[in-house]
Design a protein around this motif. Structure first.
Motif, PDB file in Angstrom:
ATOM      1  N   LEU A   1      -1.710   3.241   9.133  1.00  0.00           N
ATOM      2  CA  LEU A   1      -2.149   1.908   9.546  1.00  0.00           C
ATOM      3  C   LEU A   1      -1.185   1.316  10.567  1.00  0.00           C
ATOM      4  CD1 LEU A   1      -3.467   0.158   6.295  1.00  0.00           C
ATOM      5  CD2 LEU A   1      -4.768   1.280   8.117  1.00  0.00           C
TER       6      LEU A   1
ATOM      7  N   VAL B   1       0.863  -1.177   0.000  1.00  0.00           N
ATOM      8  CA  VAL B   1       0.000   0.000   0.000  1.00  0.00           C
ATOM      9  C   VAL B   1       0.902   1.230   0.000  1.00  0.00           C
ATOM     10  CG1 VAL B   1      -1.900  -1.139   1.186  1.00  0.00           C
ATOM     11  CG2 VAL B   1      -0.146   0.035   2.519  1.00  0.00           C
TER      12      VAL B   1
ATOM     13  N   GLU C   1      -6.052  -1.085  -0.822  1.00  0.00           N
ATOM     14  CA  GLU C   1      -5.847  -0.159   0.292  1.00  0.00           C
ATOM     15  C   GLU C   1      -7.114  -0.026   1.143  1.00  0.00           C
ATOM     16  OE1 GLU C   1      -2.365   2.833  -1.388  1.00  0.00           O
ATOM     17  OE2 GLU C   1      -4.471   3.343  -1.722  1.00  0.00           O
ATOM     18  N   ARG C   2      -8.262   0.041   0.478  1.00  0.00           N
ATOM     19  CA  ARG C   2      -9.523   0.147   1.227  1.00  0.00           C
ATOM     20  C   ARG C   2      -9.775  -1.119   2.038  1.00  0.00           C
ATOM     21  NH1 ARG C   2     -10.896   3.662  -3.163  1.00  0.00           N
ATOM     22  NH2 ARG C   2     -11.293   1.935  -4.602  1.00  0.00           N
TER      23      ARG C   2
ATOM     24  N   ALA D   1      -5.872   6.977   7.314  1.00  0.00           N
ATOM     25  CA  ALA D   1      -5.555   6.017   6.258  1.00  0.00           C
ATOM     26  C   ALA D   1      -6.720   5.868   5.289  1.00  0.00           C
ATOM     27  CB  ALA D   1      -5.207   4.667   6.883  1.00  0.00           C
ATOM     28  N   ARG D   2      -7.935   5.892   5.809  1.00  0.00           N
ATOM     29  CA  ARG D   2      -9.113   5.745   4.943  1.00  0.00           C
ATOM     30  C   ARG D   2      -9.213   6.911   3.961  1.00  0.00           C
ATOM     31  NH1 ARG D   2     -13.320   2.598   6.460  1.00  0.00           N
ATOM     32  NH2 ARG D   2     -12.979   3.023   8.681  1.00  0.00           N
TER      33      ARG D   2
ATOM     34  N   ALA E   1      -6.840   8.526   2.709  1.00  0.00           N
ATOM     35  CA  ALA E   1      -5.764   8.453   1.710  1.00  0.00           C
ATOM     36  C   ALA E   1      -5.884   7.255   0.784  1.00  0.00           C
ATOM     37  CB  ALA E   1      -4.407   8.412   2.426  1.00  0.00           C
ATOM     38  N   ALA E   2      -6.734   6.289   1.123  1.00  0.00           N
ATOM     39  CA  ALA E   2      -6.839   5.050   0.342  1.00  0.00           C
ATOM     40  C   ALA E   2      -7.420   5.326  -1.039  1.00  0.00           C
ATOM     41  CB  ALA E   2      -7.699   4.039   1.086  1.00  0.00           C
TER      42      ALA E   2
ATOM     43  N   VAL F   1      -1.054   5.572   3.197  1.00  0.00           N
ATOM     44  CA  VAL F   1      -1.978   4.645   3.850  1.00  0.00           C
ATOM     45  C   VAL F   1      -1.240   3.774   4.857  1.00  0.00           C
ATOM     46  CG1 VAL F   1      -3.544   2.683   3.497  1.00  0.00           C
ATOM     47  CG2 VAL F   1      -3.550   4.605   1.878  1.00  0.00           C
TER      48      VAL F   1
ATOM     49  N   VAL G   1      -7.542  -0.974   5.095  1.00  0.00           N
ATOM     50  CA  VAL G   1      -8.088  -0.002   6.052  1.00  0.00           C
ATOM     51  C   VAL G   1      -9.254  -0.627   6.824  1.00  0.00           C
ATOM     52  CG1 VAL G   1      -9.348   2.165   6.284  1.00  0.00           C
ATOM     53  CG2 VAL G   1      -7.345   2.042   4.788  1.00  0.00           C
TER      54      VAL G   1
END
Length: 373
Positions: free
Chosen positions: A39, A31, A70-71, A61-62, A64-65, A35, A74
């Motif tokens: 995390l 990632v 990445e989602r 982080a969410r 920036a995902a 992110v 998160v």
């Protein structure tokens, strides 16, 4: 059980199932730094117990995902953090959004008190742990008949474990299934007749409304099974003994409540019991000869620990018929148990009329006798 069916709050242990709530922190993945760094911070903060900081890091982080991966990471971290924070509903929602298995979601929804979602997830999951969640969720939401079926299915597949039998009995009681409740309770006590099991059964049984003669007989059973350990119970036992013309029993049990000198009312009870015990016992031999007065004689003998004499007097009292006969049979059986004559006691308990208000207590005494060989 008729008018005095007990409220059993027993429930199966979910320890093994709820262990799934310790959601593992997601591992490293490809990632972006935008992110990945928050995390990592979220994981460290959650592990340290700083869940507020962990949640803020997850939100960072969410934001920036950009990619599905990445989602996903998160959401996994959010599930971990919310679980550590005890926010089980949010943890479940995060994990469900990325297709987490039902076996992971069901315990979270159960712990969050979202029982319908817990049932739905557990039905998809399968296995013993999921069956427990289904059954317990039905109990929690008042669907006792559904809980009965669920626990019966669980017992068929996983065996008659005491915890499952306890919860089945609870469900059967709440659903009004007297016959099923009695059968399950009998099986439970035969599987586990420990003092702890009797205490759980009788403590809840005593919470129901019943007449003094039945309640006193229940206290005798609590005493017999080692289920009394609170001063207030010894005090109530003594009070009922006086009310039911058994001052000798009151003299024996009231001191077990502790020092009564600081409680004027309790001290008066002890004084009254002591005053009445000797005259009651002195009058008992003559009273024991007539069915009209033999019940009083049996009470005096029982309170004095003269069990064979008490059993004989109660046998005479039973000839009077009516409610006196059932009371005499019940207490005659108790005297026989105290004397070690279990076979004769069993016959006395069985002889209590099925429609009597004493029948439920007599059945419990009969169950106790059945565990003694």
């Amino acid at each position: 059980m008729k008018s005095v069916m007990q409220r059993i709050a027993a429930r199966a242990s979910l320890a093994g199932v709820l262990a799934a709530l310790v959601v593992a922190a997601p591992g490293a993945a490809a990632v972006s730094s935008a992110v990945g760094k928050p995390l990592q911070s979220a994981a460290a903060s959650a592990k340290a117990g700083n869940t507020g900081a962990a949640i803020k890091a997850v939100d960072q982080a969410r934001a920036a995902a950009k990619t599905d991966e990445e989602r996903r990471k998160v959401a996994e971290m959010a599930g971990y953090v919310y679980t550590r924070a005890g926010q089980y509903g949010k943890a479940a929602a995060e994990l469900e959004s990325i297709g987490a298995p039902a076996t992971q979601l069901a315990p979270l929804y159960y712990q969050a008190g979202q029982y319908d979602k817990a049932i739905a997830a557990a039905k998809r999951g399968g296995g013993e742990g999921m069956q427990v969640i289904i059954a317990q969720s039905y109990l929690k939401t008042g669907r006792s008949k559904d809980a009965v079926v669920a626990y019966q299915n669980l017992i068929r597949t996983a065996g008659a474990k005491p915890a499952y039998l306890s919860s089945l009995a609870a469900a059967q009681y709440k659903s009004g299934d007297k016959a099923g409740y009695l059968a399950t309770t009998t099986k439970l006590i035969k599987v586990d007749s420990s003092p702890e099991r009797w205490k759980a059964l009788l403590t809840n049984f005593m919470q129901t409304s019943m007449r003094p003669e039945a309640r006193l007989a229940s206290f005798y059973l609590m005493q017999q099974t080692g289920a009394i350990d609170r001063p207030v119970d010894w005090l109530d036992f003594g009070k009922l003994a006086i009310v039911n013309n058994q001052p000798g029993t009151a003299v024996a049990v009231l001191p077990k409540a502790g020092d009564l000198s600081g409680d004027p009312m309790s001290a008066k009870l002890m004084s009254a019991a002591t005053t009445r015990a000797a005259p009651a016992l002195a009058a008992a031999p003559k009273q024991a000869a007539s069915p009209a007065t033999a019940l009083q004689a049996g009470n005096a003998f029982l309170g004095a620990g003269q069990y064979p004499q008490a059993a004989a007097a109660f046998a005479t009292a039973a000839k009077a018929g009516g409610t006196t006969a059932d009371q005499a049979r019940l207490y005659g059986g108790i005297a026989m148990v105290k004397a070690g004559n279990m076979g004769a006691a069993k016959a006395q308990f069985a002889a209590v009329d099925a429609k009597s208000y004493l029948k439920d207590v007599a059945d419990l005494w009969a169950l106790y006798v059945s565990t003694k060989g």
